[in-house]
Design a protein around this motif. Sequence first.
Motif, mmCIF file in Angstrom:
data_model
loop_
_atom_site.group_PDB
_atom_site.id
_atom_site.type_symbol
_atom_site.label_atom_id
_atom_site.label_comp_id
_atom_site.label_asym_id
_atom_site.label_seq_id
_atom_site.Cartn_x
_atom_site.Cartn_y
_atom_site.Cartn_z
ATOM 1 N N THR A 6 -60.479 -2.183 -36.847
ATOM 2 C CA THR A 6 -60.824 -3.611 -36.733
ATOM 3 C C THR A 6 -61.686 -4.143 -37.878
ATOM 4 O OG1 THR A 6 -62.782 -3.167 -35.361
ATOM 5 C CG2 THR A 6 -60.688 -3.555 -34.203
ATOM 6 N N HIS A 7 -62.039 -3.268 -38.832
ATOM 7 C CA HIS A 7 -62.877 -3.753 -39.943
ATOM 8 C C HIS A 7 -62.688 -2.866 -41.160
ATOM 9 C CE1 HIS A 7 -66.632 -6.111 -41.080
ATOM 10 N NE2 HIS A 7 -66.488 -5.266 -42.102
ATOM 11 N N THR A 8 -61.954 -3.388 -42.142
ATOM 12 C CA THR A 8 -61.742 -2.604 -43.360
ATOM 13 C C THR A 8 -61.724 -3.524 -44.568
ATOM 14 O OG1 THR A 8 -60.360 -0.862 -44.347
ATOM 15 C CG2 THR A 8 -59.195 -2.642 -43.218
ATOM 16 N N HIS A 9 -61.938 -2.923 -45.738
ATOM 17 C CA HIS A 9 -61.947 -3.669 -47.002
ATOM 18 C C HIS A 9 -60.973 -2.999 -47.963
ATOM 19 C CE1 HIS A 9 -65.615 -5.965 -45.894
ATOM 20 N NE2 HIS A 9 -66.006 -4.840 -45.322
ATOM 21 N N LEU A 10 -59.698 -3.040 -47.628
ATOM 22 C CA LEU A 10 -58.690 -2.357 -48.453
ATOM 23 C C LEU A 10 -58.443 -3.062 -49.788
ATOM 24 C CD1 LEU A 10 -56.145 -1.443 -45.648
ATOM 25 C CD2 LEU A 10 -57.676 0.121 -46.853
ATOM 26 N N GLY A 92 -65.399 -14.133 -40.265
ATOM 27 C CA GLY A 92 -66.350 -13.049 -40.524
ATOM 28 C C GLY A 92 -66.006 -12.311 -41.804
ATOM 29 N N GLU A 93 -66.855 -11.449 -42.312
ATOM 30 C CA GLU A 93 -68.040 -11.134 -41.594
ATOM 31 C C GLU A 93 -69.157 -12.083 -41.978
ATOM 32 O OE1 GLU A 93 -69.779 -7.215 -43.036
ATOM 33 O OE2 GLU A 93 -67.860 -7.177 -44.069
ATOM 34 N N ILE A 94 -69.852 -12.553 -40.940
ATOM 35 C CA ILE A 94 -70.966 -13.475 -41.100
ATOM 36 C C ILE A 94 -72.168 -12.836 -40.403
ATOM 37 C CG2 ILE A 94 -69.426 -15.468 -41.156
ATOM 38 C CD1 ILE A 94 -70.133 -16.091 -38.266
ATOM 39 N N MET A 153 -69.601 -7.299 -32.751
ATOM 40 C CA MET A 153 -70.768 -6.852 -33.503
ATOM 41 C C MET A 153 -70.252 -5.665 -34.308
ATOM 42 S SD MET A 153 -72.856 -9.034 -32.214
ATOM 43 C CE MET A 153 -74.382 -8.547 -33.036
ATOM 44 N N HIS A 154 -70.001 -5.910 -35.593
ATOM 45 C CA HIS A 154 -69.332 -4.892 -36.410
ATOM 46 C C HIS A 154 -70.302 -3.781 -36.806
ATOM 47 C CE1 HIS A 154 -69.024 -3.781 -40.664
ATOM 48 N NE2 HIS A 154 -69.763 -4.801 -40.971
ATOM 49 N N SER A 155 -69.788 -2.557 -36.786
ATOM 50 C CA SER A 155 -70.581 -1.365 -37.107
ATOM 51 C C SER A 155 -71.954 -1.439 -36.443
ATOM 52 C CB SER A 155 -70.733 -1.237 -38.627
ATOM 53 O OG SER A 155 -71.216 0.053 -38.927
ATOM 54 N N THR A 203 -63.512 1.361 -39.486
ATOM 55 C CA THR A 203 -63.998 2.242 -40.568
ATOM 56 C C THR A 203 -65.045 1.562 -41.451
ATOM 57 O OG1 THR A 203 -62.199 1.545 -42.036
ATOM 58 C CG2 THR A 203 -61.887 3.592 -40.748
ATOM 59 N N ASP A 204 -64.898 0.248 -41.691
ATOM 60 C CA ASP A 204 -65.678 -0.442 -42.722
ATOM 61 C C ASP A 204 -65.422 0.213 -44.085
ATOM 62 O OD1 ASP A 204 -67.299 -2.481 -43.690
ATOM 63 O OD2 ASP A 204 -69.172 -1.419 -43.322
ATOM 64 N N SER A 205 -64.236 0.790 -44.248
ATOM 65 C CA SER A 205 -63.936 1.448 -45.514
ATOM 66 C C SER A 205 -63.955 0.423 -46.645
ATOM 67 C CB SER A 205 -62.578 2.149 -45.446
ATOM 68 O OG SER A 205 -61.536 1.211 -45.288
HETATM 69 ZN ZN LIG Z 1 -67.589 -4.934 -43.868
#
Ligand SMILES: [Zn+2]
Length: 256
Positions: A6-10, A92-94, A153-155, A203-205
């Motif tokens: 649900t949260h990545t930066h590919l 997001g992300e905010i 609420m991410h990570s 992951t927040d990769s």
């Molecule tokens: Zn992020």
Amino acid sequence: MQLFDTHTHLDAPQFDEDREQVIARALEAGVTKMINIGFNRETIPTTMKLAETYDYIYAAVGWHPVDAIDMKDRDLEWIASLCSHPKVVAIGEIGLDYYWDTSPKEVQQEVLRKQIGLARELGMPICIHNRDAHEDVVRILREEKANEVGGVMHSFSGSWETAKMCLDLGFHLSFGGPITFKNARVPKEVLEKTPLDRLLIETDSPYLTPHPFRGKRNESGYVKLVAEAAAEIKGIDLQELAEITYANALERFGIV
Ligand SMILES: [Zn+2]
């Protein structure tokens, strides 16, 4: 088994050499859906490009607190216009980041309030970044009635006390690499207490790489390691954990 990162930066430059292979490895690991996060003037266009190229990649667009000082009114209008795109599923992300502190706290808070207002206007869920700002984040979510839209609420890295307040506001908690670290007592305890129907994984990769790859670049396929750790902490099968978090993500982000 299907997994949802649900949260990545590919789109990050760390993947410029092998982005295709990274995405292929994620699919091989069972990751059949991902949300890429565009959070400033540079990463919003690259995020939209990924979402338009790959069926299974969705987009969240917003203005990161670290860049809050740079946000102009036209940027907010830009984000608003992108929210009608069929692949954009969240704002997001905010949030607030008191660790880097590159934008003054008051500016970060103002930018967060404006974006919560936009999310309420458009009926979009929000994705919250919170670093060393638990109290102010919860207070602003409350004051701005973020419960009307909810989000993630991410990570999540706060205490159970903070978690409880976020859950009461209708938010989901998303966990990543840190729950795989041996010394991560608090996130494990918080995850253990989080109701299954509010749980998401990410992951927040390329950041926050799970054990045993800690210190190396993270990638979306590693969300399987997060799922394995979460299943163990919850005392359920990996399969069940995967199904529940996948269904939660589809529902929360309105993906059909
Ligand atoms: Zn992020």
